[in-house]
Design an enzyme around this catalytic site. Structure first.
Site, PDB file in Angstrom:
ATOM      1  N   LYS A   9       0.838  -1.198   0.000  1.00 33.72           N
ATOM      2  CA  LYS A   9       0.000   0.000   0.000  1.00 33.72           C
ATOM      3  C   LYS A   9       0.887   1.268   0.000  1.00 33.72           C
ATOM      4  O   LYS A   9       2.104   1.183   0.183  1.00 33.72           O
ATOM      5  CB  LYS A   9      -0.912  -0.035   1.230  1.00 33.72           C
ATOM      6  CG  LYS A   9      -1.841  -1.248   1.260  1.00 33.72           C
ATOM      7  CD  LYS A   9      -2.733  -1.192   2.487  1.00 33.72           C
ATOM      8  CE  LYS A   9      -3.624  -2.414   2.577  1.00 33.72           C
ATOM      9  NZ  LYS A   9      -4.588  -2.317   3.701  1.00 33.72           N
ATOM     10  N   TYR A  49     -12.350  -2.997  -2.865  1.00 36.37           N
ATOM     11  CA  TYR A  49     -12.852  -2.998  -1.490  1.00 36.37           C
ATOM     12  C   TYR A  49     -14.382  -3.041  -1.431  1.00 36.37           C
ATOM     13  O   TYR A  49     -14.967  -2.614  -0.430  1.00 36.37           O
ATOM     14  CB  TYR A  49     -12.318  -1.771  -0.752  1.00 36.37           C
ATOM     15  CG  TYR A  49     -10.866  -1.914  -0.325  1.00 36.37           C
ATOM     16  CD1 TYR A  49     -10.435  -3.024   0.385  1.00 36.37           C
ATOM     17  CD2 TYR A  49      -9.926  -0.928  -0.622  1.00 36.37           C
ATOM     18  CE1 TYR A  49      -9.112  -3.169   0.778  1.00 36.37           C
ATOM     19  CE2 TYR A  49      -8.597  -1.048  -0.221  1.00 36.37           C
ATOM     20  CZ  TYR A  49      -8.202  -2.182   0.481  1.00 36.37           C
ATOM     21  OH  TYR A  49      -6.894  -2.320   0.884  1.00 36.37           O
ATOM     22  N   PHE A  57     -15.246   2.963   7.687  1.00 38.43           N
ATOM     23  CA  PHE A  57     -13.879   3.254   7.241  1.00 38.43           C
ATOM     24  C   PHE A  57     -13.711   3.193   5.715  1.00 38.43           C
ATOM     25  O   PHE A  57     -12.617   3.413   5.201  1.00 38.43           O
ATOM     26  CB  PHE A  57     -12.865   2.324   7.929  1.00 38.43           C
ATOM     27  CG  PHE A  57     -13.092   0.844   7.684  1.00 38.43           C
ATOM     28  CD1 PHE A  57     -12.566   0.216   6.572  1.00 38.43           C
ATOM     29  CD2 PHE A  57     -13.826   0.083   8.586  1.00 38.43           C
ATOM     30  CE1 PHE A  57     -12.756  -1.136   6.346  1.00 38.43           C
ATOM     31  CE2 PHE A  57     -14.032  -1.284   8.373  1.00 38.43           C
ATOM     32  CZ  PHE A  57     -13.488  -1.893   7.250  1.00 38.43           C
ATOM     33  N   ARG A  85      -1.003 -14.861   3.511  1.00 34.76           N
ATOM     34  CA  ARG A  85      -1.802 -14.194   4.559  1.00 34.76           C
ATOM     35  C   ARG A  85      -1.158 -14.418   5.933  1.00 34.76           C
ATOM     36  O   ARG A  85      -1.122 -13.515   6.771  1.00 34.76           O
ATOM     37  CB  ARG A  85      -3.224 -14.745   4.563  1.00 34.76           C
ATOM     38  CG  ARG A  85      -3.992 -14.457   3.294  1.00 34.76           C
ATOM     39  CD  ARG A  85      -4.789 -13.206   3.325  1.00 34.76           C
ATOM     40  NE  ARG A  85      -5.777 -13.181   4.385  1.00 34.76           N
ATOM     41  CZ  ARG A  85      -6.619 -12.171   4.575  1.00 34.76           C
ATOM     42  NH1 ARG A  85      -6.547 -11.092   3.788  1.00 34.76           N
ATOM     43  NH2 ARG A  85      -7.505 -12.200   5.545  1.00 34.76           N
ATOM     44  N   THR A  91      -4.940  -8.242  10.314  1.00 39.05           N
ATOM     45  CA  THR A  91      -5.309  -6.906   9.835  1.00 39.05           C
ATOM     46  C   THR A  91      -5.079  -5.853  10.911  1.00 39.05           C
ATOM     47  O   THR A  91      -4.537  -4.781  10.638  1.00 39.05           O
ATOM     48  CB  THR A  91      -6.806  -6.899   9.426  1.00 39.05           C
ATOM     49  OG1 THR A  91      -7.003  -7.904   8.436  1.00 39.05           O
ATOM     50  CG2 THR A  91      -7.216  -5.549   8.873  1.00 39.05           C
ATOM     51  N   ARG A 102       3.218  -7.242   9.077  1.00 41.60           N
ATOM     52  CA  ARG A 102       2.554  -6.199   9.878  1.00 41.60           C
ATOM     53  C   ARG A 102       3.085  -6.188  11.304  1.00 41.60           C
ATOM     54  O   ARG A 102       3.255  -5.118  11.903  1.00 41.60           O
ATOM     55  CB  ARG A 102       1.043  -6.419   9.854  1.00 41.60           C
ATOM     56  CG  ARG A 102       0.426  -6.089   8.490  1.00 41.60           C
ATOM     57  CD  ARG A 102      -1.016  -6.521   8.418  1.00 41.60           C
ATOM     58  NE  ARG A 102      -1.655  -6.106   7.171  1.00 41.60           N
ATOM     59  CZ  ARG A 102      -2.776  -6.624   6.717  1.00 41.60           C
ATOM     60  NH1 ARG A 102      -3.391  -7.590   7.392  1.00 41.60           N
ATOM     61  NH2 ARG A 102      -3.304  -6.187   5.581  1.00 41.60           N
ATOM     62  N   ASN A 112      -1.515  -0.446   7.293  1.00 40.82           N
ATOM     63  CA  ASN A 112      -1.024  -1.800   7.584  1.00 40.82           C
ATOM     64  C   ASN A 112      -0.224  -2.400   6.418  1.00 40.82           C
ATOM     65  O   ASN A 112      -0.104  -3.612   6.307  1.00 40.82           O
ATOM     66  CB  ASN A 112      -2.150  -2.708   8.079  1.00 40.82           C
ATOM     67  CG  ASN A 112      -3.238  -2.905   7.047  1.00 40.82           C
ATOM     68  OD1 ASN A 112      -3.143  -2.418   5.926  1.00 40.82           O
ATOM     69  ND2 ASN A 112      -4.277  -3.628   7.410  1.00 40.82           N
ATOM     70  N   HIS A 115      -1.756  -5.612   1.355  1.00 41.59           N
ATOM     71  CA  HIS A 115      -2.998  -6.366   1.208  1.00 41.59           C
ATOM     72  C   HIS A 115      -2.686  -7.712   0.570  1.00 41.59           C
ATOM     73  O   HIS A 115      -1.838  -7.797  -0.309  1.00 41.59           O
ATOM     74  CB  HIS A 115      -3.982  -5.608   0.298  1.00 41.59           C
ATOM     75  CG  HIS A 115      -5.119  -6.466  -0.148  1.00 41.59           C
ATOM     76  ND1 HIS A 115      -6.256  -6.634   0.609  1.00 41.59           N
ATOM     77  CD2 HIS A 115      -5.269  -7.259  -1.241  1.00 41.59           C
ATOM     78  CE1 HIS A 115      -7.055  -7.484  -0.017  1.00 41.59           C
ATOM     79  NE2 HIS A 115      -6.488  -7.882  -1.142  1.00 41.59           N
ATOM     80  N   GLU A 126      -9.260 -10.005  -7.904  1.00 39.59           N
ATOM     81  CA  GLU A 126      -8.314  -8.915  -7.650  1.00 39.59           C
ATOM     82  C   GLU A 126      -7.221  -8.867  -8.723  1.00 39.59           C
ATOM     83  O   GLU A 126      -6.829  -7.785  -9.163  1.00 39.59           O
ATOM     84  CB  GLU A 126      -7.722  -9.069  -6.240  1.00 39.59           C
ATOM     85  CG  GLU A 126      -8.796  -8.835  -5.171  1.00 39.59           C
ATOM     86  CD  GLU A 126      -8.380  -9.185  -3.752  1.00 39.59           C
ATOM     87  OE1 GLU A 126      -7.208  -9.563  -3.533  1.00 39.59           O
ATOM     88  OE2 GLU A 126      -9.245  -9.079  -2.861  1.00 39.59           O
TER      89      GLU A 126
HETATM   90  P1  CMP Z   1      -6.875  -4.880   3.907  1.00 40.18           P
HETATM   91  O1  CMP Z   1      -6.311  -6.237   4.108  1.00 40.18           O
HETATM   92  O2  CMP Z   1      -6.374  -4.087   2.761  1.00 40.18           O
HETATM   93  O3  CMP Z   1      -8.474  -4.968   3.807  1.00 40.18           O
HETATM   94  C1  CMP Z   1      -9.327  -3.929   4.181  1.00 40.18           C
HETATM   95  C2  CMP Z   1      -8.605  -2.811   4.848  1.00 40.18           C
HETATM   96  O4  CMP Z   1      -9.416  -1.878   5.560  1.00 40.18           O
HETATM   97  C3  CMP Z   1      -7.679  -3.369   5.880  1.00 40.18           C
HETATM   98  O5  CMP Z   1      -6.605  -4.023   5.250  1.00 40.18           O
HETATM   99  C4  CMP Z   1      -7.338  -2.131   6.711  1.00 40.18           C
HETATM  100  O6  CMP Z   1      -6.236  -1.423   6.170  1.00 40.18           O
HETATM  101  C5  CMP Z   1      -8.574  -1.244   6.531  1.00 40.18           C
HETATM  102  N1  CMP Z   1      -9.327  -1.046   7.763  1.00 40.18           N
HETATM  103  C6  CMP Z   1      -9.477   0.121   8.408  1.00 40.18           C
HETATM  104  N2  CMP Z   1     -10.237  -0.017   9.483  1.00 40.18           N
HETATM  105  C7  CMP Z   1     -10.608  -1.304   9.538  1.00 40.18           C
HETATM  106  C8  CMP Z   1     -11.411  -2.075  10.430  1.00 40.18           C
HETATM  107  N3  CMP Z   1     -12.006  -1.529  11.481  1.00 40.18           N
HETATM  108  N4  CMP Z   1     -11.561  -3.394  10.176  1.00 40.18           N
HETATM  109  C9  CMP Z   1     -10.977  -3.963   9.078  1.00 40.18           C
HETATM  110  N5  CMP Z   1     -10.212  -3.275   8.201  1.00 40.18           N
HETATM  111  C10 CMP Z   1     -10.019  -1.965   8.426  1.00 40.18           C
END
Ligand code: CMP
Length: 143
Positions: A9, A49, A57, A85, A91, A102, A112, A115, A126
């Site tokens: 990211k 997304y 968010f 993963r 996450t 992470r 974070n 992805h 994707e």
């Molecule tokens: P990612 O794996 O890219 O998938 C969704 C993204 O939303 C996640 O990583 C986070 O960067 C972001 N995000 C922000 N807030 C939240 C939350 N409360 N729960 C899950 N994902 C979140």
């Protein structure tokens, strides 16, 4: 063998972590078969997304992921979807174990770093959202 979509990211690109992240997946034994530094469009981000649409968010997430270059990748290997993963970590950066990407480098859930696709269906969707078939190169090791 499987393919997965991984994306460093904007925070990971700006912190100079692309090389470190690529190194981890190469050393695990996975094969990089597609990659590009790109600024993704709002449309691509909303498709990517879509499952989070309506969450509080979502807007912040789309704004962030389109705010600067990302490093998009396609990786190939045995169990690469699940194992990548695991290597990425949880996450929520507060729960990401040391030794994961992470856990070692991220502090905030919003920042974070990376992805990774969570299923074969997500991986296919994707990859198709970010890559043309001509940008993916399968090859065998012969040297
Ligand atoms: P990612 O794996 O890219 O998938 C969704 C993204 O939303 C996640 O990583 C986070 O960067 C972001 N995000 C922000 N807030 C939240 C939350 N409360 N729960 C899950 N994902 C979140």
């Amino acid at each position: 063998m499987e393919k997965t979509f991984l994306m460093v990211k904007p925070d990971g690109v700006q912190r100079g972590l692309v090389g470190e992240i690529v190194k981890r997946f190469e050393q695990k034994g996975f094969q990089l078969i597609g990659s590009k530094l790109t600024v993704i469009t709002r449309e691509q981000a909303e498709i990517h997304y879509a499952e989070h649409k309506g969450k509080d968010f979502f807007e912040r997430l789309v704004n962030f992921i389109t705010s600067g270059p990302v490093f998009a990748m396609v990786w190939h290997g045995d169990q690469v979807i699940t194992l990548s993963r695991t290597m990425i970590g949880k996450t929520n950066s507060l729960e990401a174990a040391p030794g994961t990407i992470r856990g070692d480098y991220a502090v905030h859930t919003n920042l974070n770093l990376i992805h990774g696709s969570d299923s074969p269906e997500s991986a296919e969707r994707e990859i198709n959202n970010f890559f043309q078939p001509s940008e993916i190169h399968m090859y065998t090791k012969n040297i």
